[in-house]
Design an enzyme around this catalytic site. Structure first.
Site, PDB file in Angstrom:
ATOM      1  N   LYS A 291       0.777  -0.986  -0.309  1.00  0.00           N
ATOM      2  CA  LYS A 291      -0.406   0.126   0.067  1.00  0.00           C
ATOM      3  C   LYS A 291       0.861   1.307   0.113  1.00  0.00           C
ATOM      4  O   LYS A 291       1.266   1.296   0.577  1.00  0.00           O
ATOM      5  CB  LYS A 291      -0.982   0.066   1.194  1.00  0.00           C
ATOM      6  CG  LYS A 291      -2.362   0.890   1.110  1.00  0.00           C
ATOM      7  CD  LYS A 291      -2.798   0.944   2.726  1.00  0.00           C
ATOM      8  CE  LYS A 291      -4.469   1.999   2.324  1.00  0.00           C
ATOM      9  NZ  LYS A 291      -5.363   1.791   3.596  1.00  0.00           N
ATOM     10  N   GLU A 375     -19.988  -5.774   9.551  1.00  0.00           N
ATOM     11  CA  GLU A 375     -20.576  -4.764  10.576  1.00  0.00           C
ATOM     12  C   GLU A 375     -21.732  -6.114  11.222  1.00  0.00           C
ATOM     13  O   GLU A 375     -22.325  -5.236  12.216  1.00  0.00           O
ATOM     14  CB  GLU A 375     -21.730  -4.501   9.482  1.00  0.00           C
ATOM     15  CG  GLU A 375     -20.293  -2.746   8.787  1.00  0.00           C
ATOM     16  CD  GLU A 375     -19.354  -3.409   7.629  1.00  0.00           C
ATOM     17  OE1 GLU A 375     -19.103  -2.216   6.861  1.00  0.00           O
ATOM     18  OE2 GLU A 375     -19.823  -4.281   7.284  1.00  0.00           O
ATOM     19  N   ARG A 403     -25.457  -2.257   7.286  1.00  0.00           N
ATOM     20  CA  ARG A 403     -24.861  -2.996   6.951  1.00  0.00           C
ATOM     21  C   ARG A 403     -25.487  -4.617   7.669  1.00  0.00           C
ATOM     22  O   ARG A 403     -25.565  -5.315   7.536  1.00  0.00           O
ATOM     23  CB  ARG A 403     -24.099  -3.259   5.989  1.00  0.00           C
ATOM     24  CG  ARG A 403     -23.529  -2.475   5.099  1.00  0.00           C
ATOM     25  CD  ARG A 403     -22.233  -3.019   4.560  1.00  0.00           C
ATOM     26  NE  ARG A 403     -21.889  -3.499   3.548  1.00  0.00           N
ATOM     27  CZ  ARG A 403     -20.783  -3.837   2.997  1.00  0.00           C
ATOM     28  NH1 ARG A 403     -19.748  -3.576   3.678  1.00  0.00           N
ATOM     29  NH2 ARG A 403     -20.981  -4.540   1.895  1.00  0.00           N
TER      30      ARG A 403
END
Length: 624
Positions: A291, A375, A403
């Site tokens: 990243k 979630e 969600r």
């Protein structure tokens, strides 16, 4: 070799080859030997563009090589590339005709920070939340098969997004249907094991080779009449893969697993993906990337460089006129309540930094749970804690709580469990746009029995209402926006506020402005012009019914104002109350319209929606 930068360039770099690419078709006209130059120019341009506009940063830098190779090998947009989460699609946007427009990203009327179907035919699926790519790609693959279309489909998903249940549900179904699709698992070492070495690369190259695949399929046909022999060969192959692969899970599900390979090695990507894209059945390629690749500070601090602000010339620091961010107010509350109560537990679905929980996670690591992008699990985990007389606090964005709604209904509210929800990013969220907007939480929470819901107007009220919700023995939620407050003093001492009681902030004539949450500052400003009464309601559920009766009896016009959709919102709750009481005051509801609000600066969007002082004044004048 890919070039590494140490500073973000303020001047546009020279990118002659990239400038010649208007669409991926132009890219595919180049010899493969030119792709490394494309990669270097694309990375340089991304750094420059990020410095000009700010926005998501590290994820896109990490997939430059992958993006170039995918568009080079797949016939996009006829072939479908489905990106997950969306943070990493800046290089994709550059290669698909939006290079210059990238300088408008996340700005009002500019490019979205995420894939968006209405923006480009190359954006095959709109996304802002995570873990949807495999499901969508599978639907596309099966839909193409129904239409006798031989287009190819690839889903690109990060290791963090792979933690969510939906991703595994889709993997299981893809294997069941034996769909022709490729899943690229981009492992940037943030979650999945980084057990990578030369032997793994060597075997991955062999397993993806056409020769090996032909031998494997041929051997399978020859040995199919000898089950014992074929079973021995199959188990030998699996054992070899287990020795050098991070996980045999995908093979067990039914995918042909290849990898891990270096996601920054263009030649390796060309070879492996070039072979895998033509294979029958579900394929999974595991690549490892860095990243922030190509920008040294981001490689060292991938979390800190997930997103950046616009790079500007240094200026003298202005005198602070705004208060702390609401996320910081929550973080301080969480630490303070944990000091007082050993039962306090903090839970977040992969939003530790965004929700202001870093200090808490460091000070109370045994009471901090980051459950990754799950979630549903976060909400039910909290319910389980509550069953054991602990005091769970779930920090979650409004758009992400959607969600976990089934769990909110059945696992928390129905059982009347003592869970506190700190609902971040409520209302208009700003540059992240419609996918991240908290437009619906009042509507989907206030309809639930046993729930109470607070909407603080400033930093101190946020702290005290969080404390009040925590002290409440049952499910409670506090909603607050992204960003800073009006810089009101914050009391260190906790004070439990009466549930369902608002407060009069200003007394005027004829007009009463009924304010919910952070709309209070605009309401007070408008009231000075209108000589109006202003009420800070504090609570959406339960409403302060006594105060509402008083306001209706003493004023000719009531105006409700909220940073939420009018339909199902707090104003609708007020209307329902008056209807139940048989009262019929003149009332006008101000809030968000029945549409998704696009990206732009929060203050600009609120003004255009009539949710600033000028908008409230205009609404009052029009109602007279």
């Amino acid at each position: 070799m890919a070039k590494t930068f140490t500073e973000i360039p303020l001047e546009r770099p020279q990118t002659p080859l990239l400038d010649s690419i208007q669409t991926p078709a132009d890219l595919r006209c180049l010899p493969s030997s030119a792709l490394l130059q494309v990669v270097n120019e694309l990375r340089a341009y991304l750094l420059y563009a990020a410095g000009q506009t700010g926005g998501h940063f590290g994820a896109g830098l990490g997939v430059v090589e992958l993006t170039v190779v995918l568009h080079y090998l797949f016939n996009t947009p006829e072939d479908r590339l489905v990106w997950d989460v969306g943070h990493q699609t800046y290089p994709h946007k550059v290669l698909t005709g939006r290079r210059d427009a990238l300088l408008t990203i996340r700005q009002q009327h500019g490019l979205s920070g995420f894939p968006k179907r209405s923006e480009s035919e190359f954006d095959t699926f709109g996304v802002g939340h995570s873990s949807t790519s495999i499901s969508a790609a599978l639907g596309m693959a099966l839909g193409a098969k129904m239409a006798n279309n031989e287009r190819k489909v690839a889903a690109i998903i990060g290791d963090g997004a792979m933690t969510a249940g939906q991703a595994f549900e889709a993997l299981n179904h893809a294997a069941h249907t034996k769909a022709n699709m490729l899943v690229v698992l981009n492992d940037n070492t943030m979650s999945i094991s980084n057990n990578v070495g030369g032997l793994a690369n060597y075997f991955a190259r062999i397993w993806a080779s056409k020769t090996y695949i032909a031998l494997r399929e041929g051997g399978k046909k020859v040995l199919s009449s000898m089950p014992a022999a074929w079973d021995f060969v199959r188990r030998t192959e699996e054992s070899m893969k287990n020795m050098v692969s991070p996980d045999a899970l995908f093979e067990a599900i039914g995918f042909n697993y290849i990898g891990p390979i270096d996601g920054h090695n263009v030649e390796e990507l060309l070879h492996t993906i070039g072979n895998m894209k033509d294979l029958e059945g579900p394929q999974l390629l595991h690549i490892y990337t860095t990243k922030g690749k190509g920008f040294a500070p981001a490689e060292k601090d991938p979390i800190g460089y997930h997103a950046i602000s616009k790079v500007e010339e240094p200026k003298a620091a202005p005198k602070a006129t705004q208060g702390p961010r609401y996320q910081e107010v929550f973080g301080q509350f969480l630490c303070d309540i944990a000091e007082q109560d050993p039962r306090a537990v903090g839970i977040t679905p992969a939003m530790c930094e965004g929700s202001g929980m870093v200090v808490f996670s460091q000070r109370f690591p045994q009471r901090f749970y980051d459950v990754a992008i799950c979630e549903q699990h976060a909400v039910t985990l909290a319910a389980g804690f509550a069953c054991e007389a602990q005091k769970p606090i779930v920090a979650i964005y409004s758009t992400f709580l959607q969600r976990g709604y089934d769990q909110l209904v059945h696992d928390v509210a129905l059982q009347n469990l003592d869970v506190t929800f700190a609902i971040d990013r409520a209302g208009v969220v700003g540059e992240d746009g419609a996918t991240h907007g908290g437009f619906f939480d009042i509507g989907y929470i206030r309809c639930l029995p046993n729930m109470v819901l607070a909407a603080p107007a400033d930093e101190n009220e946020c702290r005290q209402l969080l404390y009040t919700a925590y002290q409440h023995e049952g499910p409670a939620a506090v909603r607050y926006p992204r960003g800073t407050g009006p810089n009101h003093p914050i009391d260190a001492e906790f004070t439990a506020l009466p549930i369902g009681k608002g407060r009069l902030m200003r007394e005027g004539k004829n007009v009463a402005i009924i304010s919910f949450g952070v709309m209070l500052e605009a309401a007070l400003e408008a009231a000075e012009t209108l000589d109006a009464t202003v009420a800070d309601m504090r609570w959406v559920k339960p409403l302060d019914e006594k105060l509402l009766r008083q306001l209706a009896a003493e004023h000719d016009l009531l105006i409700t104002v909220e940073d939420h959709q009018i339909m199902t919102g707090a104003g609708s709750a007020v209307n329902e109350f008056f209807n139940k009481e048989g009262l019929n005051p003149r009332i006008k509801n101000l809030g968000l319209p029945d549409e998704f609000i696009d990206h732009g600066k929060r203050e600009d969007l609120l003004a255009q929606l009539g949710l600033d002082a000028a908008g409230i004044i205009a609404a009052c004048e029009n109602a007279k």
